[in-house]
Scaffold this motif. Sequence first.
Motif, PDB file in Angstrom:
ATOM      1  N   UNK A 188       0.858  -1.198   0.000  1.00  0.00           N
ATOM      2  CA  UNK A 188       0.000   0.000   0.000  1.00  0.00           C
ATOM      3  C   UNK A 188       0.885   1.237   0.000  1.00  0.00           C
ATOM      4  N   UNK A 189       1.175   1.744  -1.188  1.00  0.00           N
ATOM      5  CA  UNK A 189       2.020   2.927  -1.367  1.00  0.00           C
ATOM      6  C   UNK A 189       1.133   4.140  -1.607  1.00  0.00           C
ATOM      7  N   UNK A 190       1.415   5.221  -0.894  1.00  0.00           N
ATOM      8  CA  UNK A 190       0.634   6.445  -1.087  1.00  0.00           C
ATOM      9  C   UNK A 190       1.582   7.614  -1.329  1.00  0.00           C
ATOM     10  N   UNK A 191       1.472   8.211  -2.510  1.00  0.00           N
ATOM     11  CA  UNK A 191       2.246   9.415  -2.841  1.00  0.00           C
ATOM     12  C   UNK A 191       1.320  10.619  -2.799  1.00  0.00           C
ATOM     13  N   UNK A 192       1.783  11.682  -2.152  1.00  0.00           N
ATOM     14  CA  UNK A 192       0.997  12.909  -2.089  1.00  0.00           C
ATOM     15  C   UNK A 192       1.933  14.090  -1.892  1.00  0.00           C
ATOM     16  N   UNK A 193       1.408  15.281  -2.068  1.00  0.00           N
ATOM     17  CA  UNK A 193       2.157  16.500  -1.732  1.00  0.00           C
ATOM     18  C   UNK A 193       1.607  17.030  -0.415  1.00  0.00           C
ATOM     19  N   UNK A 194       2.394  17.836   0.290  1.00  0.00           N
ATOM     20  CA  UNK A 194       1.902  18.379   1.558  1.00  0.00           C
ATOM     21  C   UNK A 194       0.718  19.317   1.303  1.00  0.00           C
ATOM     22  N   UNK A 195       0.698  19.936   0.128  1.00  0.00           N
ATOM     23  CA  UNK A 195      -0.435  20.795  -0.230  1.00  0.00           C
ATOM     24  C   UNK A 195      -1.710  19.967  -0.373  1.00  0.00           C
ATOM     25  N   UNK A 196      -1.600  18.809  -1.022  1.00  0.00           N
ATOM     26  CA  UNK A 196      -2.760  17.935  -1.171  1.00  0.00           C
ATOM     27  C   UNK A 196      -3.194  17.370   0.183  1.00  0.00           C
ATOM     28  N   UNK A 197      -2.205  17.007   1.027  1.00  0.00           N
ATOM     29  CA  UNK A 197      -2.498  16.540   2.383  1.00  0.00           C
ATOM     30  C   UNK A 197      -3.310  17.596   3.129  1.00  0.00           C
ATOM     31  N   UNK A 198      -2.910  18.847   2.989  1.00  0.00           N
ATOM     32  CA  UNK A 198      -3.605  19.955   3.645  1.00  0.00           C
ATOM     33  C   UNK A 198      -5.037  20.089   3.130  1.00  0.00           C
ATOM     34  N   UNK A 199      -5.204  20.068   1.818  1.00  0.00           N
ATOM     35  CA  UNK A 199      -6.538  20.224   1.225  1.00  0.00           C
ATOM     36  C   UNK A 199      -7.471  19.092   1.643  1.00  0.00           C
ATOM     37  N   UNK A 200      -6.944  17.866   1.660  1.00  0.00           N
ATOM     38  CA  UNK A 200      -7.773  16.729   2.059  1.00  0.00           C
ATOM     39  C   UNK A 200      -8.176  16.829   3.530  1.00  0.00           C
ATOM     40  N   UNK A 201      -7.248  17.295   4.354  1.00  0.00           N
ATOM     41  CA  UNK A 201      -7.543  17.428   5.779  1.00  0.00           C
ATOM     42  C   UNK A 201      -8.650  18.461   6.003  1.00  0.00           C
ATOM     43  N   UNK A 202      -8.544  19.597   5.337  1.00  0.00           N
ATOM     44  CA  UNK A 202      -9.562  20.644   5.481  1.00  0.00           C
ATOM     45  C   UNK A 202     -10.921  20.139   4.999  1.00  0.00           C
ATOM     46  N   UNK A 203     -10.935  19.431   3.868  1.00  0.00           N
ATOM     47  CA  UNK A 203     -12.187  18.865   3.351  1.00  0.00           C
ATOM     48  C   UNK A 203     -12.778  17.867   4.327  1.00  0.00           C
ATOM     49  N   UNK A 204     -11.925  17.026   4.909  1.00  0.00           N
ATOM     50  CA  UNK A 204     -12.389  16.021   5.872  1.00  0.00           C
ATOM     51  C   UNK A 204     -13.007  16.686   7.097  1.00  0.00           C
ATOM     52  N   UNK A 205     -12.399  17.794   7.552  1.00  0.00           N
ATOM     53  CA  UNK A 205     -12.963  18.524   8.695  1.00  0.00           C
ATOM     54  C   UNK A 205     -14.333  19.095   8.355  1.00  0.00           C
ATOM     55  N   UNK A 206     -14.427  19.708   7.175  1.00  0.00           N
ATOM     56  CA  UNK A 206     -15.673  20.363   6.780  1.00  0.00           C
ATOM     57  C   UNK A 206     -16.802  19.379   6.518  1.00  0.00           C
ATOM     58  N   UNK A 207     -16.465  18.172   6.099  1.00  0.00           N
ATOM     59  CA  UNK A 207     -17.492  17.169   5.761  1.00  0.00           C
ATOM     60  C   UNK A 207     -17.645  16.111   6.851  1.00  0.00           C
ATOM     61  N   UNK A 208     -16.967  16.325   7.973  1.00  0.00           N
ATOM     62  CA  UNK A 208     -17.035  15.398   9.112  1.00  0.00           C
ATOM     63  C   UNK A 208     -16.630  13.974   8.713  1.00  0.00           C
TER      64      UNK A 208
END
Length: 461
Positions: A188-208
């Motif tokens: 299970x390999x996951x590649x991401x950028x810290x910017x994408x990590x940030x955007x996903x985190x904010x979306x996850x917070x907003x959508x519970x």
Amino acid sequence: MENYTEVWEAALSLIKEQVTPICYETWFLNHLKIKKIDDVLKIIYLDVNTTLGLDFFIGIINNRYLTLLQDTFKEILGDTYRVVVKNPTDVDNFVDNSEDPETKPAKRPRKKNRKTLLAEKYLNPKYTFENFVVGPCNSFAHAAAQAVAESPGIASNPLFIYGGSGLGKTHLIQAIGIRILENNPDTNVLYTSSENFTNEFVTALNTRRLNEFKSKYRKVDVLIVDDVQFLESKEGIQEEFFYTFNALFQNNKQIIITSDKDPTKLKGLDERLVTRFMWNLMADIQPADYETRVAILLKNAEILGMEVDDDLREVINIIAEKIKDNIRELEGAFTRVKFFSQTLGEKPNKAFAKKVLKDILSNSDTMITPEKIKKIVCKYYNIKVADIESAKRTSTIAYPRQVAMYLIREMTDSSLPKIGDMFGGRDHSTVKYACGKIEDEINQDPVLKETIENLKREIRD
């Protein structure tokens, strides 16, 4: 591929013609056999039978004969396969196709093809170790990356690679992910950028959906995070990344991070994160020297299927001479020449390259000049430009003069005699000595190395 024995016998007959009898008997005959051919990932696994010591034997094959084996199989199978030599006790990495059909386990789900697998992981199939050109500027980072790719979670964890923009960090860390998947597609390999990590985190917070986010990032086997400097001054995101890092590290999962600077130079970053980034191995990538830049463009020509004649060599030389600090720009200029050559139906030569790259080449000429370098060096050492151009030999003047000579030699096309003329008509041998002295000191003194890099950045900016 059904009959592995026939393929191996055909390979042996070709190998026998290309090596000495002693070499053939010592390293090939009765000591290797095909264990598995993976036609999806294009990998051939070889099993070893030897009394010489498995690690020693495998090391010899990998270091001396891997290219011979890969070329041989390409001739036989008509396609390029990567050869992996494994310890025969490592049975989990193989599927034995020679089993009796009645005793075979139930069929596994059909494996995804390589292109689909890499696309799902956001990995660029071009970013392989085979396509990465190694030079003095990146050899340590490359060696560290290969070690991690072959032993994730064991070799160096975390691995932190840093260097300026466009120097090949993304290529190298994606090559790690690709190699890990080649060795074990179920990882299970996951590649991401810290910017994408940030955007996903904010979306996850907003959508519970925070639990879903945490599950995604904390249950991977390998986490690859590009451009971690974008987490600077984002306290909430840093805290989440901190807990993600801890969860993975405590479970021996591999963490790979890149940044545009040394962790200690990251401002607005939690000290706990900085400390963790420095836990194991840090490797920097420097701007490529001229020879490495030429090698990179030759590799690009090979990948693009271009014949490297004298005209194309002139094109490669002029691009390598003018674009010095960004591999991405270097490759982009070369691709531009190829595109317009095909579009306009003109042969790529020096005159044609100068025409289609006029804006790029003129910018590179005017952006960095000897005069600019001298001014910035003198400003740093708090002396006057007239001083380093004079005959003064005091240490407070002579050393900055040597630094300026070194930087002009590194960052412009000026010859040794021409540089000598810029500093009061000094002999070219004096310039050569100065450049050699500073280069030696950079290799031995990390403080001076950092100073030179800071000066280079200011000169480029």
